[in-house]
Design an enzyme around this catalytic site. Structure first.
Site, PDB file in Angstrom:
ATOM      1  N   CYS A  41      69.895  18.695 -70.359  1.00  0.00           N
ATOM      2  CA  CYS A  41      71.300  19.037 -70.585  1.00  0.00           C
ATOM      3  C   CYS A  41      71.844  18.048 -71.608  1.00  0.00           C
ATOM      4  O   CYS A  41      71.074  17.447 -72.370  1.00  0.00           O
ATOM      5  CB  CYS A  41      72.095  19.043 -69.283  1.00  0.00           C
ATOM      6  N   ASN A  49      72.475  14.232 -69.081  1.00  0.00           N
ATOM      7  CA  ASN A  49      71.455  13.916 -68.061  1.00  0.00           C
ATOM      8  C   ASN A  49      72.058  13.181 -66.854  1.00  0.00           C
ATOM      9  O   ASN A  49      71.402  12.336 -66.247  1.00  0.00           O
ATOM     10  CB  ASN A  49      70.278  13.129 -68.658  1.00  0.00           C
ATOM     11  N   CYS A  55      74.503  15.272 -64.826  1.00  0.00           N
ATOM     12  CA  CYS A  55      75.021  16.329 -63.938  1.00  0.00           C
ATOM     13  C   CYS A  55      74.015  17.462 -63.771  1.00  0.00           C
ATOM     14  O   CYS A  55      73.344  17.567 -62.748  1.00  0.00           O
ATOM     15  CB  CYS A  55      76.344  16.890 -64.466  1.00  0.00           C
ATOM     16  N   ARG A  56      73.890  18.331 -64.781  1.00  0.00           N
ATOM     17  CA  ARG A  56      73.119  19.562 -64.599  1.00  0.00           C
ATOM     18  C   ARG A  56      71.613  19.344 -64.522  1.00  0.00           C
ATOM     19  O   ARG A  56      70.955  19.847 -63.607  1.00  0.00           O
ATOM     20  CB  ARG A  56      73.444  20.557 -65.733  1.00  0.00           C
ATOM     21  N   SER A  57      71.047  18.630 -65.498  1.00  0.00           N
ATOM     22  CA  SER A  57      69.568  18.520 -65.478  1.00  0.00           C
ATOM     23  C   SER A  57      69.056  17.660 -64.321  1.00  0.00           C
ATOM     24  O   SER A  57      67.980  17.968 -63.784  1.00  0.00           O
ATOM     25  CB  SER A  57      69.005  18.074 -66.830  1.00  0.00           C
ATOM     26  N   ASP A  79      79.045  23.263 -67.832  1.00  0.00           N
ATOM     27  CA  ASP A  79      79.069  21.807 -67.701  1.00  0.00           C
ATOM     28  C   ASP A  79      80.199  21.413 -66.742  1.00  0.00           C
ATOM     29  O   ASP A  79      81.364  21.656 -67.032  1.00  0.00           O
ATOM     30  CB  ASP A  79      79.309  21.196 -69.093  1.00  0.00           C
TER      31      ASP A  79
HETATM   32  P1  4NP Z   1      75.619  17.027 -68.184  1.00  0.00           P
HETATM   33  O1  4NP Z   1      77.207  16.734 -68.218  1.00  0.00           O
HETATM   34  O2  4NP Z   1      75.226  17.409 -69.600  1.00  0.00           O
HETATM   35  O3  4NP Z   1      75.479  18.170 -67.237  1.00  0.00           O
HETATM   36  O4  4NP Z   1      74.954  15.753 -67.712  1.00  0.00           O
HETATM   37  C1  4NP Z   1      77.764  15.827 -69.128  1.00  0.00           C
HETATM   38  C2  4NP Z   1      77.843  14.495 -68.797  1.00  0.00           C
HETATM   39  C3  4NP Z   1      78.396  13.602 -69.677  1.00  0.00           C
HETATM   40  C4  4NP Z   1      78.878  14.041 -70.892  1.00  0.00           C
HETATM   41  C5  4NP Z   1      78.789  15.377 -71.229  1.00  0.00           C
HETATM   42  C6  4NP Z   1      78.229  16.268 -70.343  1.00  0.00           C
HETATM   43  N1  4NP Z   1      79.459  13.119 -71.807  1.00  0.00           N
HETATM   44  O5  4NP Z   1      80.001  13.567 -72.833  1.00  0.00           O
HETATM   45  O6  4NP Z   1      79.401  11.897 -71.570  1.00  0.00           O
END
Ligand code: 4NP
Length: 157
Positions: A8, A11, A13-15, A126
Site C-alpha cells: 500500500c 505500510n 494500515c492496509r498492507s 485508505d
Molecule cells: P496505508 O495508509 O497506505 O494503508 O498504510 C496510509 C498511511 C500513511 C500515509 C498514507 C496512507 N501517509 O501519508 O503517511
C-alpha cells in the site's frame, strides 16, 4: 510460486492488515509453510514503525496479531524475491509498475481486486484519514479478499 508481498502507500494500515489476514487464512488451512508473506509501502514516511494503532486493534478483533510488524519501503530487490506483488489500490499499482520498468522481473504485479472473483470494490480504500469505523470496513473487506486470494493462488499452482 508462493512468495507474496502486499503493498500500500504507508505500510501501516492496509498492507499490514492484508499480510496478517492472509497469513491467518494460510494457518487456518495449514498452508503456512507454502507461503512466504510480507508487506511494504511505496512511501517511506513510516519505515521502522509498527502499524497504526487502529489497524492493530481491528486485526485483534479477528484474533490476528499484527503488532510486531515493522513498516518498510518497497525496494528493487523485491521485484526479484517475490513471485507476486499485490497492490491495494490503482495508485500503488501504477507506482509499482513504474518501478518494475527499470528492472527485468518475472514478478507478477497485480491489483488485489483483480485477482479475486467475489469483489465489490476496485481499490481498497485508505482508512488513514478516517475513523475507526473505516478501519472496520477495510478489515472486513481485506479478510474476505485474502481468503479469496488464497483460493486463487492455490488454483494457480
Ligand atoms: P496505508 O495508509 O497506505 O494503508 O498504510 C496510509 C498511511 C500513511 C500515509 C498514507 C496512507 N501517509 O501519508 O503517511
Amino acid at each position: 510460486m508462493n512468495n507474496i508481498l502486499f503493498v500500500c502507500l504507508g505500510n501501516i494500515c492496509r498492507s499490514p492488515l492484508a499480510e496478517g489476514f492472509f497469513r491467518h487464512h494460510c494457518q487456518q488451512r495449514k498452508l503456512e509453510k507454502q507461503f512466504n508473506i510480507d508487506s511494504a509501502g511505496t512511501g517511506n514516511w513510516h519505515v521502522g514503525k509498527p502499524p497504526d494503532s487502529r489497524a492493530i486493534r481491528v486485526a485483534a478483533e479477528y484474533q490476528v496479531d499484527i503488532s510486531r510488524q515493522k513498516a518498510k519501503q518497497v525496494t528493487a530487490s523485491d521485484f526479484h524475491s517475490f513471485d507476486w506483488i499485490i497492490a491495494m489500490d490503482r495508485n500503488n499499482l501504477a507506482e509499482l509498475q513504474a518501478q518494475a520498468e527499470n528492472c527485468s522481473t518475472n514478478t507478477r504485479i497485480a491489483l488485489l481486486s483483480a485477482q479475486i472473483n467475489t469483489v465489490d470494490f476496485v481499490d481498497v480504500p485508505d482508512p488513514w484519514y478516517g475513523d475507526y469505523s473505516d478501519f472496520r470496513e477495510v478489515a472486513q473487506l481485506l479478510d474476505t479478499a485474502c481468503a479469496n486470494l488464497l483460493d486463487t493462488l492455490i488454483d494457480h499452482d
